[in-house]
Design a protein around this motif. Structure first.
Motif, PDB file in Angstrom:
ATOM      1  N   SER A   3      40.173  27.377  41.956  1.00  0.00           N
ATOM      2  CA  SER A   3      39.606  28.725  41.899  1.00  0.00           C
ATOM      3  C   SER A   3      40.671  29.801  41.719  1.00  0.00           C
ATOM      4  O   SER A   3      40.442  30.792  41.014  1.00  0.00           O
ATOM      5  CB  SER A   3      38.756  29.005  43.137  1.00  0.00           C
ATOM      6  N   THR A   4      41.854  29.615  42.293  1.00  0.00           N
ATOM      7  CA  THR A   4      42.927  30.600  42.131  1.00  0.00           C
ATOM      8  C   THR A   4      43.386  30.647  40.681  1.00  0.00           C
ATOM      9  O   THR A   4      43.551  31.732  40.104  1.00  0.00           O
ATOM     10  CB  THR A   4      44.115  30.255  43.062  1.00  0.00           C
ATOM     11  N   ALA A   5      43.582  29.485  40.074  1.00  0.00           N
ATOM     12  CA  ALA A   5      44.009  29.430  38.670  1.00  0.00           C
ATOM     13  C   ALA A   5      42.925  29.996  37.754  1.00  0.00           C
ATOM     14  O   ALA A   5      43.230  30.719  36.794  1.00  0.00           O
ATOM     15  CB  ALA A   5      44.335  27.982  38.277  1.00  0.00           C
ATOM     16  N   LEU A   6      41.671  29.690  38.042  1.00  0.00           N
ATOM     17  CA  LEU A   6      40.577  30.213  37.224  1.00  0.00           C
ATOM     18  C   LEU A   6      40.529  31.735  37.309  1.00  0.00           C
ATOM     19  O   LEU A   6      40.432  32.413  36.292  1.00  0.00           O
ATOM     20  CB  LEU A   6      39.245  29.607  37.667  1.00  0.00           C
ATOM     21  N   ARG A   7      40.622  32.279  38.489  1.00  0.00           N
ATOM     22  CA  ARG A   7      40.611  33.739  38.658  1.00  0.00           C
ATOM     23  C   ARG A   7      41.753  34.375  37.867  1.00  0.00           C
ATOM     24  O   ARG A   7      41.556  35.354  37.155  1.00  0.00           O
ATOM     25  CB  ARG A   7      40.697  34.099  40.136  1.00  0.00           C
ATOM     26  N   HIS A   8      42.937  33.794  37.982  1.00  0.00           N
ATOM     27  CA  HIS A   8      44.102  34.319  37.259  1.00  0.00           C
ATOM     28  C   HIS A   8      43.852  34.310  35.748  1.00  0.00           C
ATOM     29  O   HIS A   8      44.118  35.295  35.061  1.00  0.00           O
ATOM     30  CB  HIS A   8      45.350  33.508  37.606  1.00  0.00           C
ATOM     31  N   ARG A   9      43.340  33.202  35.226  1.00  0.00           N
ATOM     32  CA  ARG A   9      43.071  33.097  33.782  1.00  0.00           C
ATOM     33  C   ARG A   9      41.995  34.068  33.336  1.00  0.00           C
ATOM     34  O   ARG A   9      42.092  34.663  32.266  1.00  0.00           O
ATOM     35  CB  ARG A   9      42.655  31.675  33.407  1.00  0.00           C
ATOM     36  N   ALA A  12      43.718  37.490  33.326  1.00  0.00           N
ATOM     37  CA  ALA A  12      44.763  37.581  32.291  1.00  0.00           C
ATOM     38  C   ALA A  12      44.171  37.631  30.888  1.00  0.00           C
ATOM     39  O   ALA A  12      44.689  38.333  30.011  1.00  0.00           O
ATOM     40  CB  ALA A  12      45.729  36.403  32.422  1.00  0.00           C
ATOM     41  N   SER A  13      43.085  36.915  30.665  1.00  0.00           N
ATOM     42  CA  SER A  13      42.472  36.878  29.333  1.00  0.00           C
ATOM     43  C   SER A  13      41.484  38.027  29.112  1.00  0.00           C
ATOM     44  O   SER A  13      40.920  38.145  28.031  1.00  0.00           O
ATOM     45  CB  SER A  13      41.753  35.547  29.121  1.00  0.00           C
ATOM     46  N   ARG A  14      41.280  38.831  30.138  1.00  0.00           N
ATOM     47  CA  ARG A  14      40.352  39.971  30.104  1.00  0.00           C
ATOM     48  C   ARG A  14      38.895  39.532  29.958  1.00  0.00           C
ATOM     49  O   ARG A  14      38.062  40.296  29.506  1.00  0.00           O
ATOM     50  CB  ARG A  14      40.744  40.970  29.022  1.00  0.00           C
TER      51      ARG A  14
END
Length: 161
Positions: A3-9, A12-14
């Protein structure tokens, strides 16, 4: 993926901003477990806790968010009934967590930490495994969404607020 990586992506990808990312409450997760008739896999519960009420543009075309997820198994059964000649049915242990366009659905049957995801598209001869894990399924959906958004980003077709 987690979930942390998904939120970041997503950020970041808007595809999302912090105001468009919403998770489920513990009582809402409990309601989903009642529908599933068993404990939720940890990966799925993690996703639900962090994103199940919304994730910006991500998965907007899919009935995956709460409360729609509470009523997806009957929809999947209807999709299968449209093709009676194939004699397909969901295993009793299947939990349908997503439906797209009332013609395809995704489910899992295992309650492992990160279960394989199975997929059915109207008219297919079988329900097939589409990802080895729930997070792999999310990763594939995210990659497709990122590619699609890159094609319209900063053009007149970019409908972000």
């Amino acid at each position: 993926m987690n979930s942390t990586a998904l939120r970041h992506r997503l950020l970041a990808s808007r595809l999302a901003d912090p105001a468009t990312i919403h998770g489920c409450s513990p009582s809402e997760l409990d309601q989903i477990e009642v529908v599933a008739q068993r404990p939720l896999p940890r990966s799925y519960a993690d996703f639900m806790t962090n994103f199940e009420k919304g994730a910006g543009r991500f998965l907007r075309d899919v009935e995956i968010f709460y409360p729609q997820v509470l009523a997806l198994k009957p929809v999947a059964n209807e999709i299968l009934q449209d093709y009676e000649d194939l004699h397909l049915s969901l295993p009793p242990s299947a939990f349908v967590f997503a439906v797209r366009n009332k013609e395809q659905f995704m489910c899992f049957s295992d309650i492992t930490v990160d279960p394989p995801v199975h997929f059915y598209m109207s008219g297919d001869p079988a329900i097939s495994k589409v990802a080895e894990t729930f997070w792999e399924f999310i990763e594939c959906e995210l990659e497709q969404c990122e590619r699609s958004y890159q094609q319209v980003k900063d053009t007149p077709y970019d409908l972000r607020p």
